[in-house]
Design a protein around this motif. Structure first.
Motif, PDB file in Angstrom:
ATOM      1  N   GLN A   1       0.847  -1.190   0.000  1.00 42.40           N
ATOM      2  CA  GLN A   1       0.000   0.000   0.000  1.00 42.40           C
ATOM      3  C   GLN A   1       0.884   1.242   0.000  1.00 42.40           C
ATOM      4  OE1 GLN A   1      -2.807   0.098   3.199  1.00 42.40           O
ATOM      5  NE2 GLN A   1      -3.627   2.093   2.606  1.00 42.40           N
ATOM      6  N   VAL A   2       0.611   2.134  -0.909  1.00 41.90           N
ATOM      7  CA  VAL A   2       1.407   3.360  -1.009  1.00 41.90           C
ATOM      8  C   VAL A   2       0.949   4.353   0.047  1.00 41.90           C
ATOM      9  CG1 VAL A   2       2.036   5.309  -2.460  1.00 41.90           C
ATOM     10  CG2 VAL A   2       1.779   3.028  -3.472  1.00 41.90           C
ATOM     11  N   GLY A  26       6.042   2.322   0.421  1.00 39.93           N
ATOM     12  CA  GLY A  26       5.183   1.236  -0.033  1.00 39.93           C
ATOM     13  C   GLY A  26       5.407   0.863  -1.481  1.00 39.93           C
ATOM     14  N   ARG A  27       6.059   1.744  -2.231  1.00 34.28           N
ATOM     15  CA  ARG A  27       6.360   1.459  -3.629  1.00 34.28           C
ATOM     16  C   ARG A  27       7.439   2.427  -4.082  1.00 34.28           C
ATOM     17  NH1 ARG A  27       1.310   1.199  -7.495  1.00 34.28           N
ATOM     18  NH2 ARG A  27       0.898  -0.512  -6.078  1.00 34.28           N
ATOM     19  N   THR A  28       8.355   1.947  -4.888  1.00 30.00           N
ATOM     20  CA  THR A  28       9.400   2.800  -5.438  1.00 30.00           C
ATOM     21  C   THR A  28       8.962   3.326  -6.788  1.00 30.00           C
ATOM     22  OG1 THR A  28      11.140   1.570  -4.292  1.00 30.00           O
ATOM     23  CG2 THR A  28      11.795   2.914  -6.173  1.00 30.00           C
ATOM     24  N   ASP A  77      13.648   9.020  -2.174  1.00 28.33           N
ATOM     25  CA  ASP A  77      12.292   8.953  -2.711  1.00 28.33           C
ATOM     26  C   ASP A  77      11.408  10.014  -2.067  1.00 28.33           C
ATOM     27  OD1 ASP A  77      10.163   6.099  -3.597  1.00 28.33           O
ATOM     28  OD2 ASP A  77      10.732   7.930  -4.664  1.00 28.33           O
ATOM     29  N   GLN A 100       2.396   7.509 -10.615  1.00 34.28           N
ATOM     30  CA  GLN A 100       3.459   6.786 -11.316  1.00 34.28           C
ATOM     31  C   GLN A 100       3.532   7.105 -12.803  1.00 34.28           C
ATOM     32  OE1 GLN A 100       2.410   2.768  -9.528  1.00 34.28           O
ATOM     33  NE2 GLN A 100       4.625   2.725  -9.378  1.00 34.28           N
ATOM     34  N   TYR A 116      -2.224   9.156  -5.442  1.00 36.00           N
ATOM     35  CA  TYR A 116      -1.866   9.039  -4.029  1.00 36.00           C
ATOM     36  C   TYR A 116      -1.724  10.436  -3.403  1.00 36.00           C
ATOM     37  CZ  TYR A 116      -0.656   4.505  -5.916  1.00 36.00           C
ATOM     38  OH  TYR A 116      -0.699   3.295  -6.567  1.00 36.00           O
TER      39      TYR A 116
END
Length: 127
Positions: A1-2, A26-28, A77, A100, A116
């Motif tokens: 989950q981002v 939660g995500r790159t 990030d 993204q 997000y």
């Protein structure tokens, strides 16, 4: 989950500076678009600045050009918003948004293009 988390808000006098940070977890994001929006209670959400990468490109709303600088730290990030010469009209809740997709310039200021969002951080500029 981002997850998107903002930090760095506060209260300052006119002419002073603040630096907001936005961390995504939660995500790159190897590529994407991130932005700052702001909202004054009772008003619509307003675009402030955005950055996309790679390659890196930034855009700003007219009222903050020359005063605010958006930047990205690829190693952490995170995206930062350096706000100089703050004025009372900059008072608002500032929200970080992330997506993204590598949006075209005209799409970077549209809040509907971001998947997000953070919860916001208050910036108050007053005497």
């Amino acid at each position: 989950q981002v997850r998107v988390d903002e930090s760095g808000g506060g209260s300052v006098k006119p002419g002073n500076s603040l630096r907001l940070s936005c961390a995504v977890s939660g995500r790159t994001f190897s590529r994407g678009t991130m932005a700052w929006f702001r909202r004054v209670p009772g008003n619509e959400r307003e675009f402030v600045a955005a950055i996309k990468w790679p390659p890196k490109y930034t855009t700003y709303t007219t009222s903050v050009k020359g005063r605010f600088t958006i930047s990205r730290d690829n190693t952490k990030d995170t995206v930062n918003l350096q706000m100089n010469n703050l004025q009372p009209e900059d008072t608002a809740i500032y929200y970080c948004a992330a997506d993204q997709r590598y949006w075209i310039l005209s799409a970077m200021s549209d809040p509907d293009n971001y998947d997000y969002w953070g919860m916001g951080t208050q910036v108050t500029v007053s005497l």
